[in-house]
Design an enzyme around this catalytic site. Structure first.
Site, short mmCIF file in Angstrom:
data_model
loop_
_atom_site.label_atom_id
_atom_site.label_comp_id
_atom_site.label_asym_id
_atom_site.label_seq_id
_atom_site.Cartn_x
_atom_site.Cartn_y
_atom_site.Cartn_z
N GLU A 178 -18.66 -61.40 16.04
CA GLU A 178 -18.25 -60.84 17.33
C GLU A 178 -17.53 -59.51 17.12
OE1 GLU A 178 -14.69 -61.27 19.05
OE2 GLU A 178 -14.03 -63.11 18.05
N LYS A 236 -6.04 -70.79 19.42
CA LYS A 236 -4.60 -70.53 19.33
C LYS A 236 -3.85 -71.39 20.31
CE LYS A 236 -4.46 -65.97 17.43
NZ LYS A 236 -5.71 -65.27 17.79
N1 PSU Z 1 -8.80 -65.91 20.90
C1 PSU Z 1 -8.22 -65.42 19.79
N2 PSU Z 1 -8.56 -64.19 19.36
C2 PSU Z 1 -9.47 -63.42 20.04
C3 PSU Z 1 -10.09 -63.96 21.19
C4 PSU Z 1 -9.73 -65.21 21.58
O1 PSU Z 1 -7.41 -66.10 19.18
O2 PSU Z 1 -9.74 -62.29 19.64
C5 PSU Z 1 -11.12 -63.16 21.90
C6 PSU Z 1 -12.51 -63.71 21.57
O3 PSU Z 1 -13.45 -62.65 21.55
C7 PSU Z 1 -12.78 -64.64 22.73
C8 PSU Z 1 -12.11 -63.90 23.87
O4 PSU Z 1 -14.16 -64.85 22.95
O5 PSU Z 1 -10.95 -63.32 23.31
C9 PSU Z 1 -11.77 -64.84 25.00
O6 PSU Z 1 -11.25 -64.11 26.06
P1 PSU Z 1 -11.08 -64.76 27.53
O7 PSU Z 1 -10.00 -65.77 27.38
O8 PSU Z 1 -10.72 -63.61 28.40
O9 PSU Z 1 -12.41 -65.37 27.85
#
Ligand code: PSU
Ligand code: MN
Length: 310
Positions: free
Chosen positions: A28, A160
């Site tokens: 990603e 996390k």
């Molecule tokens: N969680 C992490 N690090 C990240 C992300 C999530 O610990 O970098 C990033 C990933 O790319 C994940 C995105 O797919 O954030 C999720 O964002 P949202 O909660 O806005 O869907």
């Protein structure tokens, strides 16, 4: 499989690997555009590609550049992505918007899965997935729905604990996603090896994971298998310590009115500040470890296929 007008652009190494049916691992790019500061992001992106190549698989970092979806980036494209001003986070909802406007985009777990599947890639490595946010039960990451509808092995270090982890596991179950502990019986919490949440399944080697994935898809289930790989003991942080940073960061986010897609990047940056940058080292180590494991699974998935008579 790919519609003729689908704006996918393959790097030369990825195009060759596809033709030869060699193992490819998707990566990603939100971690590059939003997750880590420059130049850590660029160094990390290059390290991950090297880890995968070292296991005899081809890395395919996915991102939006020059009005196209790139599957595999050249060294200079990677550099442009890592230094881009105003890059956006691209998930299922905003591919069209980003492409039509020619924006630079880092693809989230959901966005990367969508593209990787269109490109015929079966394995994907990331750091942590998105999930259900604490105190905001309707802020559910699109990652969880995409995992429910895309047949792919996704390797991560859990999620996390900025998220509501029990709720996140429940939604994964609802979505039909198998969460497979890699050499663990517990759901790892990214910076920590444990969360206290038990998993229903574990696997201790890449060949076994490949066999499970093959059988999962053979019966017509088209969801993902989420392999959760705890980070190495040497770099793991204490759960309670991380928890205190998270509480502060969540409070700060509320005071500043942060919400929606800005929430995850905000919390990550704030926790890194609060830990004096110590979470960064853990983050880099677990990303490398996930890339290696994903490459081994990709090799195990492809090799039996080569021996089978077509
Ligand atoms: N969680 C992490 N690090 C990240 C992300 C999530 O610990 O970098 C990033 C990933 O790319 C994940 C995105 O797919 O954030 C999720 O964002 P949202 O909660 O806005 O869907
Ligand atoms: Mn969200």
């Amino acid at each position: 499989m790919i519609p003729s007008n689908f704006p996918l652009s393959f790097s030369d190494p990825v195009a060759r690997a596809r033709v030869d049916h060699r193992p490819v691992v998707a990566l990603e790019s939100t971690v590059i555009t939003h997750g880590l500061p420059y130049p850590d992001n660029l160094n990390l992106a290059r390290d991950l590609e090297n880890e995968i190549a070292g296991e005899q698989a081809t890395p395919a970092t996915i991102a939006l550049l020059d009005g196209k979806i790139q599957v595999g980036l050249t060294s200079s494209q990677l550099e442009r992505l890592a230094t881009a001003e105003g890059a956006i986070k691209v998930s299922r909802r905003n591919f069209g918007l980003a492409l039509a406007r020619g924006l630079v985009g880092g693809t989230t777990v959901a966005g990367t899965m969508h593209v990787a599947h269109q490109a015929g890639i079966q394995v994907f490595a990331t750091g942590g997935i998105g999930g259900v946010h604490r105190n905001a039960p309707f802020d559910v990451s699109n990652d969880l729905m995409e995992l429910g509808r895309t047949p792919m092995v996704v390797v991560c270090a859990g999620a996390k604990s900025i998220l509501d982890l029990p709720a996140t596991l429940e939604v994964l179950e609802t979505q039909g996603v198998l969460v497979l502990g890699y050499q663990t019986d517990e759901f790892p919490a990214f910076f920590s090896r444990t969360s206290g949440l038990a998993l229903s399944a574990r696997s201790d080697n890449p060949e076994d994971i490949a066999a499970i994935a093959r059988a999962h898809w053979q019966v017509g289930v088209d969801s993902a298998i989420l392999v959760v790989n705890p980070l190495a003991e040497e770099v793991a942080l204490d759960y309670g310590e991380v928890e205190s940073y998270i509480r502060t960061a969540l409070q700060d986010a509320e005071e500043q009115g942060v919400h929606g897609s800005s929430m995850t990047p905000y919390l990550l940056a704030r926790i890194n500040e609060l830990s004096g940058g110590r979470t960064l080292q853990a983050n880099l180590a677990l990303l490398r470890s996930n890339a290696r494991l994903a490459a081994r699974i990709a090799v195990a998935l492809v090799l039996p296929g080569l021996n089978r008579t077509m």
